[in-house]
Design a protein around this motif. Sequence first.
Motif, PDB file in Angstrom:
ATOM      1  N   ASN A   1       0.879  -1.284   0.173  1.00  0.00           N
ATOM      2  CA  ASN A   1      -0.146   0.036   0.207  1.00  0.00           C
ATOM      3  C   ASN A   1       1.074   1.313   0.001  1.00  0.00           C
ATOM      4  OD1 ASN A   1      -2.741  -1.077   0.202  1.00  0.00           O
ATOM      5  ND2 ASN A   1      -2.188  -2.012   2.262  1.00  0.00           N
ATOM      6  N   ASN A   2       0.927   1.695  -1.220  1.00  0.00           N
ATOM      7  CA  ASN A   2       2.304   2.794  -1.396  1.00  0.00           C
ATOM      8  C   ASN A   2       1.547   4.103  -1.821  1.00  0.00           C
ATOM      9  OD1 ASN A   2       5.129   3.847  -1.805  1.00  0.00           O
ATOM     10  ND2 ASN A   2       4.353   3.877  -3.952  1.00  0.00           N
ATOM     11  N   ALA A   3       0.239   4.129  -2.303  1.00  0.00           N
ATOM     12  CA  ALA A   3      -0.328   5.415  -2.907  1.00  0.00           C
ATOM     13  C   ALA A   3      -0.469   6.306  -1.891  1.00  0.00           C
ATOM     14  CB  ALA A   3      -1.535   4.986  -3.506  1.00  0.00           C
ATOM     15  N   GLY A   4      -0.138   7.555  -2.240  1.00  0.00           N
ATOM     16  CA  GLY A   4      -0.372   8.585  -1.348  1.00  0.00           C
ATOM     17  C   GLY A   4       0.488  10.073  -1.749  1.00  0.00           C
ATOM     18  N   THR A   5       0.344  11.190  -1.223  1.00  0.00           N
ATOM     19  CA  THR A   5       0.667  12.474  -1.523  1.00  0.00           C
ATOM     20  C   THR A   5       0.827  13.124   0.083  1.00  0.00           C
ATOM     21  OG1 THR A   5      -1.372  13.512  -1.779  1.00  0.00           O
ATOM     22  CG2 THR A   5      -0.405  12.666  -3.627  1.00  0.00           C
ATOM     23  N   SER A   6       1.537  14.115   0.004  1.00  0.00           N
ATOM     24  CA  SER A   6       1.742  14.908   1.184  1.00  0.00           C
ATOM     25  C   SER A   6       0.899  15.925   1.351  1.00  0.00           C
ATOM     26  CB  SER A   6       3.207  15.143   1.328  1.00  0.00           C
ATOM     27  OG  SER A   6       3.488  15.875   2.625  1.00  0.00           O
ATOM     28  N   GLN A   7      -0.419  15.673   1.795  1.00  0.00           N
ATOM     29  CA  GLN A   7      -1.260  16.607   2.063  1.00  0.00           C
ATOM     30  C   GLN A   7      -1.511  17.214   3.427  1.00  0.00           C
ATOM     31  OE1 GLN A   7      -4.798  16.599  -0.883  1.00  0.00           O
ATOM     32  NE2 GLN A   7      -5.098  14.960   0.832  1.00  0.00           N
ATOM     33  N   ARG A   8      -0.714  18.611   3.702  1.00  0.00           N
ATOM     34  CA  ARG A   8      -0.882  19.097   4.701  1.00  0.00           C
ATOM     35  C   ARG A   8      -0.760  20.641   4.829  1.00  0.00           C
ATOM     36  NH1 ARG A   8       5.484  17.982   6.556  1.00  0.00           N
ATOM     37  NH2 ARG A   8       5.062  19.831   7.991  1.00  0.00           N
ATOM     38  N   GLY A   9      -0.796  21.262   6.043  1.00  0.00           N
ATOM     39  CA  GLY A   9      -1.028  22.616   6.149  1.00  0.00           C
ATOM     40  C   GLY A   9      -1.568  23.127   7.368  1.00  0.00           C
ATOM     41  N   PRO A  10      -2.014  24.533   7.475  1.00  0.00           N
ATOM     42  CA  PRO A  10      -2.365  24.947   8.790  1.00  0.00           C
ATOM     43  C   PRO A  10      -3.611  24.145   9.225  1.00  0.00           C
ATOM     44  CG  PRO A  10      -1.522  26.760   7.425  1.00  0.00           C
ATOM     45  CD  PRO A  10      -1.287  25.347   6.600  1.00  0.00           C
ATOM     46  N   PHE A  11      -3.672  23.899  10.384  1.00  0.00           N
ATOM     47  CA  PHE A  11      -5.042  23.104  10.829  1.00  0.00           C
ATOM     48  C   PHE A  11      -6.496  23.895  10.502  1.00  0.00           C
ATOM     49  CE2 PHE A  11      -8.319  21.838  14.061  1.00  0.00           C
ATOM     50  CZ  PHE A  11      -8.238  20.567  13.498  1.00  0.00           C
ATOM     51  N   LEU A  12      -6.357  25.052  10.997  1.00  0.00           N
ATOM     52  CA  LEU A  12      -7.876  25.701  10.725  1.00  0.00           C
ATOM     53  C   LEU A  12      -7.995  26.095   9.365  1.00  0.00           C
ATOM     54  CD1 LEU A  12      -7.337  28.296  13.739  1.00  0.00           C
ATOM     55  CD2 LEU A  12      -8.527  26.137  13.596  1.00  0.00           C
ATOM     56  N   GLU A  13      -7.191  25.920   8.456  1.00  0.00           N
ATOM     57  CA  GLU A  13      -7.505  26.251   7.154  1.00  0.00           C
ATOM     58  C   GLU A  13      -8.016  24.922   6.262  1.00  0.00           C
ATOM     59  OE1 GLU A  13      -4.026  27.677   5.106  1.00  0.00           O
ATOM     60  OE2 GLU A  13      -4.028  29.356   6.585  1.00  0.00           O
ATOM     61  N   GLN A  14      -7.938  23.706   6.958  1.00  0.00           N
ATOM     62  CA  GLN A  14      -8.342  22.400   6.330  1.00  0.00           C
ATOM     63  C   GLN A  14      -9.813  22.087   6.507  1.00  0.00           C
ATOM     64  OE1 GLN A  14      -5.608  19.365   7.871  1.00  0.00           O
ATOM     65  NE2 GLN A  14      -3.972  20.904   7.379  1.00  0.00           N
ATOM     66  N   THR A  15     -10.588  21.766   5.372  1.00  0.00           N
ATOM     67  CA  THR A  15     -11.896  21.534   5.393  1.00  0.00           C
ATOM     68  C   THR A  15     -12.123  20.050   5.486  1.00  0.00           C
ATOM     69  OG1 THR A  15     -11.973  21.098   2.920  1.00  0.00           O
ATOM     70  CG2 THR A  15     -12.327  23.331   3.595  1.00  0.00           C
ATOM     71  N   ASP A  16     -13.429  19.606   5.769  1.00  0.00           N
ATOM     72  CA  ASP A  16     -13.687  18.485   5.905  1.00  0.00           C
ATOM     73  C   ASP A  16     -13.569  17.509   4.370  1.00  0.00           C
ATOM     74  OD1 ASP A  16     -14.873  18.561   8.335  1.00  0.00           O
ATOM     75  OD2 ASP A  16     -16.865  18.247   7.841  1.00  0.00           O
ATOM     76  N   ALA A  17     -13.516  18.150   3.511  1.00  0.00           N
ATOM     77  CA  ALA A  17     -13.406  17.530   2.258  1.00  0.00           C
ATOM     78  C   ALA A  17     -11.700  17.239   1.908  1.00  0.00           C
ATOM     79  CB  ALA A  17     -13.730  18.439   0.935  1.00  0.00           C
ATOM     80  N   PHE A  18     -10.993  18.144   2.482  1.00  0.00           N
ATOM     81  CA  PHE A  18      -9.382  17.843   2.387  1.00  0.00           C
ATOM     82  C   PHE A  18      -9.094  16.973   3.352  1.00  0.00           C
ATOM     83  CE2 PHE A  18      -5.139  19.304   3.711  1.00  0.00           C
ATOM     84  CZ  PHE A  18      -4.452  19.535   2.587  1.00  0.00           C
ATOM     85  N   TRP A  19      -9.696  16.762   4.518  1.00  0.00           N
ATOM     86  CA  TRP A  19      -9.454  15.424   5.439  1.00  0.00           C
ATOM     87  C   TRP A  19      -9.882  14.363   4.764  1.00  0.00           C
ATOM     88  CZ3 TRP A  19      -6.810  14.533  10.216  1.00  0.00           C
ATOM     89  CH2 TRP A  19      -6.563  15.675  10.671  1.00  0.00           C
ATOM     90  N   GLN A  20     -10.886  14.298   4.056  1.00  0.00           N
ATOM     91  CA  GLN A  20     -11.595  13.114   3.635  1.00  0.00           C
ATOM     92  C   GLN A  20     -10.634  12.566   2.446  1.00  0.00           C
ATOM     93  OE1 GLN A  20     -14.496  11.257   5.125  1.00  0.00           O
ATOM     94  NE2 GLN A  20     -13.352   9.870   4.097  1.00  0.00           N
ATOM     95  N   SER A  21     -10.435  13.218   1.548  1.00  0.00           N
ATOM     96  CA  SER A  21      -9.651  12.874   0.395  1.00  0.00           C
ATOM     97  C   SER A  21      -8.159  12.311   0.813  1.00  0.00           C
ATOM     98  CB  SER A  21      -9.225  14.165  -0.571  1.00  0.00           C
ATOM     99  OG  SER A  21      -8.554  15.257   0.011  1.00  0.00           O
ATOM    100  N   ASP A  22      -7.680  12.782   1.958  1.00  0.00           N
ATOM    101  CA  ASP A  22      -6.284  12.344   2.395  1.00  0.00           C
ATOM    102  C   ASP A  22      -6.740  10.707   2.905  1.00  0.00           C
ATOM    103  OD1 ASP A  22      -3.540  13.082   2.775  1.00  0.00           O
ATOM    104  OD2 ASP A  22      -4.039  12.230   4.851  1.00  0.00           O
ATOM    105  N   LEU A  23      -7.880  10.806   3.855  1.00  0.00           N
ATOM    106  CA  LEU A  23      -8.025   9.402   4.533  1.00  0.00           C
ATOM    107  C   LEU A  23      -8.431   8.274   3.390  1.00  0.00           C
ATOM    108  CD1 LEU A  23      -9.866  10.982   7.531  1.00  0.00           C
ATOM    109  CD2 LEU A  23      -7.848   9.743   7.696  1.00  0.00           C
ATOM    110  N   ASP A  24      -9.246   8.751   2.286  1.00  0.00           N
ATOM    111  CA  ASP A  24      -9.489   7.922   1.438  1.00  0.00           C
ATOM    112  C   ASP A  24      -8.584   7.135   0.776  1.00  0.00           C
ATOM    113  OD1 ASP A  24     -12.210   8.078   1.973  1.00  0.00           O
ATOM    114  OD2 ASP A  24     -12.555   9.707   0.327  1.00  0.00           O
TER     115      ASP A  24
END
Length: 257
Positions: free
Chosen positions: A88-111
């Motif tokens: 299981n190697n697929a992935g990108t480095s999605q990161r940034g200031p916590f207060l700027e992150q939307t639910d959609a941003f979190w969900q795409s990373d977790l998916d």
Amino acid sequence: MNDQLTGRTALITGGSKGLGLAMATAFAKAGAAVAIVARGIEALSSAEASIKAAAPTARVITIAADVGTVEGCAHAAEAAGAVDILINNAGTSQRGPFLEQTDAFWQSDLDLKLFAAIRLCRAVLPGMRERRWGRIINVLNIGAKAPLATSAPTSVSRAAGMALTKALANEFAPDNVLVNALLVGIIESDQWVRRHANEKRNITWEEWKAEQGKAVPMGRLGRAEEFAATALFLCSEGGGYITGTALNVDGGKSPVV
């Protein structure tokens, strides 16, 4: 070519570039059939040619799929057939200031990083259990153990992947299915090439690598081939008594063992 993985089939997500391609090449040279998954058809074709140049007799299966979706995971598992080794190697480095992150941003990373691993493990584990042989490696990063500021959501999803690794290792060890995680530090890959380009600084790639290497105790970036050799060992009979580990492959950079 050696034959330590002859007769085995390895399914590798994110297998068309970087660490995924390096692992696919190493496994093919060790005799395994490799099924590489990526979204881009052109990248998959290029990767297939690269693998066959290194291992001319290898069987290479290319699978165009987005494993960040339910459908993509199902297609990848079905197209690969009977899987002995799952990376299981697929992935990108999605990161940034916590207060700027939307639910959609979190969900795409977790998916992409967590649920893809869950879905693919669920697809391949019954066959591994039946054959009483299997190897799963979850490729994470050292932020899973030592998250930095503004490292979410990627550090959080990677930490969840480490917990998943341990849970599955304990559950499937009686079936001779070994589950481990490899935690990436700074290793030369397309991701770092892109980061160098995005910084738009007037320094060469070699100068940029040397600069980044100063943050690593070994004084340099890792090579994809070194990472692949570690994965190959864990999937070989030589690694047959190792399960439930989260191994740093980072030149000593992580503050946590």
